[in-house]
Structure formats: C-alpha cells, structure tokens
Scaffold this active site. Structure first.
Site, PDB file in Angstrom:
ATOM      1  N   GLN A   1      40.602  48.048  30.714  1.00 43.73           N
ATOM      2  CA  GLN A   1      39.895  47.096  31.301  1.00 43.73           C
ATOM      3  C   GLN A   1      39.964  47.169  32.961  1.00 43.73           C
ATOM      4  O   GLN A   1      39.526  46.284  33.567  1.00 43.73           O
ATOM      5  CB  GLN A   1      40.575  45.689  31.111  1.00 43.73           C
ATOM      6  CG  GLN A   1      41.906  45.259  31.715  1.00 43.73           C
ATOM      7  CD  GLN A   1      42.515  44.109  31.363  1.00 43.73           C
ATOM      8  OE1 GLN A   1      42.997  43.519  30.232  1.00 43.73           O
ATOM      9  NE2 GLN A   1      42.817  42.993  32.113  1.00 43.73           N
TER      10      GLN A   1
ATOM     11  N   SER B   1      48.679  34.439  41.415  1.00 43.59           N
ATOM     12  CA  SER B   1      48.153  35.631  40.836  1.00 43.59           C
ATOM     13  C   SER B   1      49.157  36.900  40.897  1.00 43.59           C
ATOM     14  O   SER B   1      49.725  36.972  41.899  1.00 43.59           O
ATOM     15  CB  SER B   1      46.878  36.233  41.379  1.00 43.59           C
ATOM     16  OG  SER B   1      46.335  37.481  40.930  1.00 43.59           O
TER      17      SER B   1
ATOM     18  N   GLY C   1      52.072  41.506  32.877  1.00 45.91           N
ATOM     19  CA  GLY C   1      53.508  41.550  33.536  1.00 45.91           C
ATOM     20  C   GLY C   1      53.439  40.990  35.033  1.00 45.91           C
ATOM     21  O   GLY C   1      52.340  40.358  35.315  1.00 45.91           O
TER      22      GLY C   1
ATOM     23  N   LEU D   1      55.202  38.668  36.130  1.00 42.30           N
ATOM     24  CA  LEU D   1      55.118  37.263  35.830  1.00 42.30           C
ATOM     25  C   LEU D   1      55.475  36.360  36.899  1.00 42.30           C
ATOM     26  O   LEU D   1      56.221  36.592  37.964  1.00 42.30           O
ATOM     27  CB  LEU D   1      55.967  36.695  34.789  1.00 42.30           C
ATOM     28  CG  LEU D   1      55.783  37.756  33.485  1.00 42.30           C
ATOM     29  CD1 LEU D   1      56.593  37.226  32.482  1.00 42.30           C
ATOM     30  CD2 LEU D   1      54.474  37.743  33.105  1.00 42.30           C
TER      31      LEU D   1
ATOM     32  N   HIS E   1      52.051  32.119  34.853  1.00 41.33           N
ATOM     33  CA  HIS E   1      52.437  32.692  33.348  1.00 41.33           C
ATOM     34  C   HIS E   1      53.456  31.947  32.937  1.00 41.33           C
ATOM     35  O   HIS E   1      53.323  31.485  31.352  1.00 41.33           O
ATOM     36  CB  HIS E   1      53.087  34.058  33.424  1.00 41.33           C
ATOM     37  CG  HIS E   1      51.988  34.978  33.913  1.00 41.33           C
ATOM     38  ND1 HIS E   1      52.062  35.703  35.244  1.00 41.33           N
ATOM     39  CD2 HIS E   1      50.750  35.654  33.600  1.00 41.33           C
ATOM     40  CE1 HIS E   1      51.053  36.548  35.318  1.00 41.33           C
ATOM     41  NE2 HIS E   1      50.325  36.466  34.343  1.00 41.33           N
TER      42      HIS E   1
ATOM     43  N   GLY F   1      44.778  31.080  30.944  1.00 39.75           N
ATOM     44  CA  GLY F   1      45.015  30.507  32.205  1.00 39.75           C
ATOM     45  C   GLY F   1      43.664  30.028  32.494  1.00 39.75           C
ATOM     46  O   GLY F   1      42.478  31.024  32.238  1.00 39.75           O
ATOM     47  N   GLN F   2      43.201  28.920  33.121  1.00 44.57           N
ATOM     48  CA  GLN F   2      41.736  28.540  33.649  1.00 44.57           C
ATOM     49  C   GLN F   2      41.565  29.427  34.625  1.00 44.57           C
ATOM     50  O   GLN F   2      40.226  29.592  34.877  1.00 44.57           O
ATOM     51  CB  GLN F   2      41.688  27.215  33.805  1.00 44.57           C
ATOM     52  CG  GLN F   2      40.611  26.609  34.420  1.00 44.57           C
ATOM     53  CD  GLN F   2      39.427  26.738  33.373  1.00 44.57           C
ATOM     54  OE1 GLN F   2      39.626  26.557  32.253  1.00 44.57           O
ATOM     55  NE2 GLN F   2      38.261  26.947  33.966  1.00 44.57           N
ATOM     56  N   LYS F   3      42.432  30.005  35.433  1.00 49.90           N
ATOM     57  CA  LYS F   3      41.899  30.895  36.589  1.00 49.90           C
ATOM     58  C   LYS F   3      41.042  31.722  36.017  1.00 49.90           C
ATOM     59  O   LYS F   3      40.115  32.268  36.887  1.00 49.90           O
ATOM     60  CB  LYS F   3      43.116  31.401  37.197  1.00 49.90           C
ATOM     61  CG  LYS F   3      42.892  32.196  38.522  1.00 49.90           C
ATOM     62  CD  LYS F   3      43.855  32.676  39.206  1.00 49.90           C
ATOM     63  CE  LYS F   3      44.517  33.860  38.690  1.00 49.90           C
ATOM     64  NZ  LYS F   3      43.766  35.229  38.871  1.00 49.90           N
TER      65      LYS F   3
END
Length: 282
Positions: free
Chosen positions: A61, A186, A31, A33, A37, A148-150
């Site tokens: 996590q 982010s 969330g 977003l 996203h 995402g690549q991040k």
C-alpha cells in the site's frame, strides 16, 4: 496475550476460539500504536469476546518514494500497550508470510470511491489496502473489524468490497481521536518536529471553521473548500495536497451541502503528509 507470527499460528488459535463459541474482533494496524488505535481496541473489547490486533507494515500500500522503509516499527512497546487494553492476541507476520513468492492476486475497488482524495494522490494505495484487509479478514475469520474515522475514504472502500464480495463480517467505525489541541492522532505524527506539530493544528482549526460556516448558512461547496484551503494556507509551513468535499459515504461530487458530507484534507508539513476530515450536514 498470544503473539502469532504465521498464518498457521492464527488458524490454529482460531480453531480453539471457534470451538468455544466466541466472537472475534479484528483491529488491523501498522503498529506505532497511539491512543487512536487503543480506542479501536477498547471498542472491539466491548463488542467481541476475543480481540486480535494485527501489526503489519503492508508494503503493497506504499507508493514509490513513500515512507515504507522508515515507517516506525516499535513492536515491543506496541505489545505493552496492547496488553494494557487486554487484547487477546497479536498477529505480527513478516512480508513474505503475507505475500510469499508467486503471490499474484489483488483486490481492487474501481470507480468514484477510489479515484479521488488519497486514491488520486497515492496510485495503487487502495489496491494494497483492500488486498491486505481481505487477507486479514479471511485469516482471522473475524466477525467484526474496527477502523478509525480518520481514514474515512479507506472505510468507504473497505465497506464497498465487503458488500460486493459478500463477506460475512461487520465493519465498525470509531470516531477520530485527537490530542488536547485538536491534532488527529497518527503514527506519522512522530515524524513532525515540534514546530511542524504546532503548525499542523491548523488542520482541525480549519475543518471546524468550515463546519461553523456551514451551520451559519454557507452551503456552497466551492466556498467551503476555499475557506478551508485559505485557512490552512495561512500557516506558512503547510503545503496543501488537497481540500475536497463530497457526499458521504457515496463520495459523489455535489454543488451544495444538502446531505451528509465529508470535508477531507491532506497537507504536508516538512516531509510528513497528514490527513484529516470532518463529517457534517444531513
């Protein structure tokens, strides 16, 4: 857009979709977003008939003293953004729906892909990620899942357990989305003060500087790491967690850049820990 709050709701919805012969794309999120996203949603819409987004702040996590309780939760405004991308359904469960009383099964990826970078800084983090993503894939029966690549290490870990467990799903990776000044988008950026946000631009500046030095002929890993660290620490508000450079996607230690590599950083600005990375070489 359908709002699905229970696993039973999702399974009933999936039965209808499967009878129609449609493919399913899943975009897992926590969330809050942003455009990063939404780029995932857009990619999923291009490749799949039906797109399901999940919004679930996954408690397992988060480590001790991390930001689980304060992580931004703005479901109503998230739904507006999802509808603007024509997402078909959103799965928004409560923690007890995902982890009912007696839950005691976890997915772990051992070895070199999880013992470094955020795996070293956040013990147990990837166990939580692997477990929730496995559950979401099974619940939604997704054909493709978009990340995402991040979160480069996360993607490597997910691809590993998908392969190891013979899961019938394709993992799609979407490039990092940045703001106009280069800061990787982010949800945690909302924690930053204006001063901290300005300071955080040093991350993308430093990563790009390292890549330029590589292209100019510098291939020594330690030299590139030191250059990146020195650049980041030139910003007084930056508190370095790590600067690491590994082969990519294997995440193995190397001495010279003679293949594709991942240069990744984690840095705190105030109380906010940000990650960023760049891939180069080959």
């Amino acid at each position: 857009m359908k709002i699905l709050r229970t696993i039973a709701d999702v399974k009933n919805y999936i039965q209808i979709i499967r009878r129609q012969g449609k493919t399913i794309g899943l975009v897992p999120t926590m969330g809050a977003l942003h455009e990063g996203h939404l780029a995932l949603m857009h990619a999923a819409k291009q490749k799949c008939d039906i797109v399901i987004a999940s919004i679930f702040v996954n408690p397992i996590q988060f480590g001790t003293n991390e930001d689980f309780t304060t992580y931004p939760r703005v479901f109503e405004s998230d739904c507006v953004k999802l509808e603007s991308e024509r997402v078909d359904a959103v799965f928004h469960p409560e923690p007890l729906e995902m982890y009912p009383q007696g839950f005691n099964t976890y997915i772990m990826v051992d070895g070199s892909k999880t013992d470094k970078l955020c795996g070293a800084s956040r013990p147990g983090h990837f166990r939580g990620v692997a477990t929730v993503v496995t559950k979401l894939i099974h619940i939604t029966e997704a054909d493709q899942v978009f990340f995402g690549q991040k979160d480069a290490q996360q993607v490597v870990v997910i691809k590993q357990f998908v392969q190891d467990l013979n899961m019938n799903v394709v993992i799609q990776v979407v490039p990092i989305v940045r703001d106009k000044d280069g800061l990787a988008l982010s949800s945690r950026n909302t924690y930053l003060s204006e001063t901290e946000k300005k300071a955080a631009y040093i991350l993308s500046v430093s990563l790009k500087k390292a890549k330029r030095n590589y292209l100019a002929g510098e291939t020594n890993v330690e030299a590139l790491k030191k250059l990146t660290a020195d650049s980041i620490m030139s910003e007084p508000l930056a508190k370095l967690d790590y600067v690491e450079l590994y082969s990519f996607p294997a995440l193995e230690k190397i001495e010279m850049v003679d293949q594709m590599v991942l240069l990744a950083v984690a840095v705190k600005f105030g109380q906010t820990r940000l990650i960023d990375n760049i891939v180069f070489g080959g």
